[in-house]
Design an enzyme around this catalytic site. Structure first.
Site, PDB file in Angstrom:
ATOM      1  N   TYR A   1     -55.695  20.695  -2.869  1.00 27.41           N
ATOM      2  CA  TYR A   1     -55.169  20.213  -1.593  1.00 27.41           C
ATOM      3  C   TYR A   1     -55.515  18.744  -1.369  1.00 27.41           C
ATOM      4  O   TYR A   1     -54.683  17.935  -0.983  1.00 27.41           O
ATOM      5  CB  TYR A   1     -55.713  21.067  -0.440  1.00 27.41           C
ATOM      6  CG  TYR A   1     -55.377  20.526   0.927  1.00 27.41           C
ATOM      7  CD1 TYR A   1     -54.164  20.857   1.535  1.00 27.41           C
ATOM      8  CD2 TYR A   1     -56.238  19.656   1.584  1.00 27.41           C
ATOM      9  CE1 TYR A   1     -53.840  20.334   2.772  1.00 27.41           C
ATOM     10  CE2 TYR A   1     -55.914  19.131   2.815  1.00 27.41           C
ATOM     11  CZ  TYR A   1     -54.713  19.473   3.418  1.00 27.41           C
ATOM     12  OH  TYR A   1     -54.390  18.953   4.638  1.00 27.41           O
TER      13      TYR A   1
ATOM     14  N   VAL B   1     -62.470  20.720   5.924  1.00 28.25           N
ATOM     15  CA  VAL B   1     -61.989  19.640   6.795  1.00 28.25           C
ATOM     16  C   VAL B   1     -60.850  18.911   6.089  1.00 28.25           C
ATOM     17  O   VAL B   1     -61.055  17.907   5.428  1.00 28.25           O
ATOM     18  CB  VAL B   1     -63.136  18.681   7.156  1.00 28.25           C
ATOM     19  CG1 VAL B   1     -62.642  17.591   8.092  1.00 28.25           C
ATOM     20  CG2 VAL B   1     -64.261  19.459   7.818  1.00 28.25           C
ATOM     21  N   HIS B   2     -59.642  19.448   6.200  1.00 27.91           N
ATOM     22  CA  HIS B   2     -58.487  18.789   5.590  1.00 27.91           C
ATOM     23  C   HIS B   2     -57.852  17.858   6.615  1.00 27.91           C
ATOM     24  O   HIS B   2     -58.451  17.572   7.657  1.00 27.91           O
ATOM     25  CB  HIS B   2     -57.513  19.816   5.015  1.00 27.91           C
ATOM     26  CG  HIS B   2     -57.007  20.787   6.006  1.00 27.91           C
ATOM     27  ND1 HIS B   2     -55.912  20.526   6.794  1.00 27.91           N
ATOM     28  CD2 HIS B   2     -57.456  22.002   6.371  1.00 27.91           C
ATOM     29  CE1 HIS B   2     -55.720  21.568   7.589  1.00 27.91           C
ATOM     30  NE2 HIS B   2     -56.641  22.472   7.352  1.00 27.91           N
ATOM     31  N   ALA B   3     -56.660  17.380   6.329  1.00 27.50           N
ATOM     32  CA  ALA B   3     -56.091  16.290   7.130  1.00 27.50           C
ATOM     33  C   ALA B   3     -56.109  16.529   8.640  1.00 27.50           C
ATOM     34  O   ALA B   3     -56.561  15.680   9.404  1.00 27.50           O
ATOM     35  CB  ALA B   3     -54.673  15.990   6.661  1.00 27.50           C
TER      36      ALA B   3
END
Lengths: 537, 87
Positions: free
Chosen positions: A116, B14-16
């Site tokens: 990701y 904690v992605h975008a």
């Protein structure tokens, strides 16, 4: 003619069209070192360009959430500091400073292990492209200018490209880079455009105007197809679309039996997102909301407030009923923060309502949250794994206790909230008539019911052929449950796998099942079958 | 300086999107905010810095705040992280 097999299907479907090759502008920076006195001017140039990009992104962010993150990134002080120091310390001009600063940040993401996060390098490069185009004063190539049907071919597609795509013209997408979790894949799926991604070397093989057949489901691309292949794919595409359209058209048709009773078609959901995603299939409600997912995701027992927020959102999304099953844990489902004692027979052990009735404070937190959510929609409470009237009564008493508390606290809830039970234990089947007098509804859980009635573990491969909800014992049990419910004028639904099985629709309809609750993906097919069976189509 | 340990609960880390929410909140704080993860020091006011740290679900981090509003800011940031950053 050349046939290419591709592994990465981003979005299913078939397309036959000319290629539109979407190539990147040359945004390479001019390389020259600058004089001391020009530094301030170059920094000003960067800040002006960033201000323009900020303006563009603010507009885009209003339409698509992904650009909020872009907006944050472009305004990020680490990026700004990096650009400034390249201009000040290395005498770079604004263009090369931006280009290098962006590449450095992107490289950090590209090197990460996480698939990701790797993809996020594309977000950063997208910002870089915007800044560069702005610095050079050239407009970015615009996919929105496409005015005839085409399969878009690109190295990769960035959010700023896909946001402008017009589904009237973009019939398919092929990219050389990207994975199935990349931005282009997500968008293609949302927009229902067939897409294949990560097709190595494809940019060199194709040019604008080449005719291509693609079957994204099968992972096939055919370049310059011969006449018969072309026709074959045109026909395949037609069939695929006819099927889809035919099913979609049926979505507004209610299922009404010959006796005039409306059959309720519901989905099974684990969270509010499931409901939101399923809205296009036009379900009547949620027949099974698996509250345990909320418990499994957390690092602690979710608080009343945390649960309330989730249930409330789900209730507000639901067209009609929202049936929340109280915690169904144990058996094969564990919690990361709770130590279950090891049991020899977990499926016959401490699970579901047995846990709730013993851990009453936790149970009450859940019931209070459900009750409070009932002020926002048609919420129903469903207890799992009930085997005795005492259990049902005790559970209902706890509901009453919670109601009393909420009343005293002046908190809103629906006073007439229905409380029903899962019919999944042999005991509940045998006592169905008694239960029907005290429950407000039944929901048949065929997965556990089949396993318990037939004494067949459904996880055991050796006896997998013995596990069948078409076994006469299971069918008789189902009929018995429905009859018992109707005798007391309550409704009988089903939320196990069987409800989503087209082959079972006929017999369930004959038995008089009132509600079919299934995964959203099965709904179109079951609806079609039921409409056929009731003579509506 | 005040500090508190918290655990990331977001299923995909904690992605975008969560990073965007956290960096926005941190920017609104008047204190110096720092996240300590093992040896690493992360500046949560920078979304790039945050995302690059790739904080995964279950990771324990220490939030440090220093400045006039440190108590309040620390509470705000840690509560936000504990509540799953809008997810």
């Amino acid at each position: 003619m050349e046939k290419i097999y591709v592994e990465k299907t981003a979005s299913r479907g078939i397309a036959v069209a000319k290629i539109y090759k979407y190539e990147e502008l040359d945004l390479k920076p001019v390389q020259n070192k600058i004089q001391e006195q020009d530094k301030e001017g170059q920094i000003g140039k960067f800040l002006d360009a960033r201000e323009c990009v900020r303006g563009e992104l603010e507009k885009l962010a209003a339409v698509n959430e992904i650009f909020s993150a872009h907006l944050e990134m472009v305004m990020d002080f680490t990026l700004e500091d990096s650009v400034k120091s390249k201009i000040n310390d290395e005498s770079d001009n604004a263009e090369s400073a931006v280009s290098e600063a962006v590449s450095e940040v992107a490289a950090v993401f590209e090197m990460m292990d996480d698939e990701y996060m790797k993809e996020r390098a594309a977000d950063i490069q997208d910002i870089g492209k915007r800044l560069m185009a702005q610095l050079k004063g050239v407009p970015l190539p615009d996919i929105g200018n496409l005015k005839e049907e085409a399969i878009v071919l690109a190295k990769d597609l960035f959010p700023s490209d896909t946001v402008k795509m017009d589904t009237d013209y973009v019939k398919g997408i092929i990219t050389e880079e990207g994975g199935v979790t990349s931005h282009v894949s997500i968008i293609a799926k949302n927009m229902n455009i067939p897409a294949l991604v990560g097709v190595k070397g494809i940019m060199d093989k194709l040019n604008t105007g080449d005719i291509v057949c693609m079957d994204a489901g099968e992972g096939v691309i055919i370049i310059s197809p011969e006449e018969d292949v072309l026709n074959e794919y045109k026909q395949k595409k037609q069939e695929f679309e006819n099927e889809k359209q035919r099913l979609e058209k049926l979505r507004n048709n209610p299922v009404i039996t010959k006796e005039g009773k409306k059959i309720s078609l519901c989905i099974n959901a684990g969270n509010a997102e499931d409901i939101e995603k399923a809205l296009p299939v036009k379900m009547d409600g949620v027949g099974l909301f698996r509250s345990e997912l909320l418990y499994m995701e957390k690092t602690h027992f979710p608080t009343e407030e945390e649960q309330f927020e989730v249930y409330k959102r789900a209730a507000m999304l639901c067209p009609q009923e929202l049936t929340i099953r109280t915690l169904d844990i144990g058996g094969d489902k564990e919690l990361p923060y709770f130590d279950f004692e090891k049991e020899d027979n977990p499926f016959l052990g401490w699970r579901a309502i047995r846990i709730s009735l013993e851990m009453k404070d936790m149970f009450k937190e859940q019931l209070r949250a459900i009750l409070r959510a009932s002020a926002f929609g048609n919420v129903r409470i469903m207890f799992p794994m009930i085997i005795s009237l005492e259990e049902l009564r005790e559970a209902k008493e706890v509901v009453e206790e919670c109601k009393k508390e909420l009343r005293e606290e002046g908190k809103a809830f629906c006073e007439d909230i229905e409380t029903g039970m899962m019919m999944e234990t042999p005991a509940s089947v045998i006592l169905a008539e008694e239960f029907a007098k005290e429950a407000d509804f039944f929901s048949i859980g065929t997965n556990d019911l089949t396993q318990y009635l037939l004494a067949v573990d459904r996880g055991n491969k050796k006896i997998a052929d013995k596990y069948s909800y078409f076994h006469p014992a299971v069918l008789n049990a189902i009929k018995h449950i429905i009859d018992a419910a109707h005798k007391e004028n309550i409704k009988a639904g089903m939320c196990g796998e069987m409800a989503g099985d087209v082959k079972a629709a006929k017999i369930l309809l004959e038995y008089g099942l009132d509600e079919f609750s299934m995964s959203a993906g099965s709904m179109d097919y079951v609806r079609e079958e039921l409409l056929k069976l009731t003579g509506a189509i | 300086m005040v500090s508190k340990k918290v655990t990331i609960i977001n299923p995909s880390g904690v992605h975008a999107r969560p990073a965007s929410i956290l960096s926005k909140a941190a920017t609104e704080c008047s204190s110096e905010v720092l996240i300590i993860h093992g040896e690493k020091k992360i500046q949560p006011k920078s979304i790039l810095n945050l995302m690059a740290a790739a904080l995964k679900k279950g990771t324990e981090i220490e939030v440090q705040c220093s400045g006039e509003n440190e108590e309040e800011d620390l509470k705000k940031i840690t509560e936000l992280i504990e509540s799953g950053l809008g997810e």
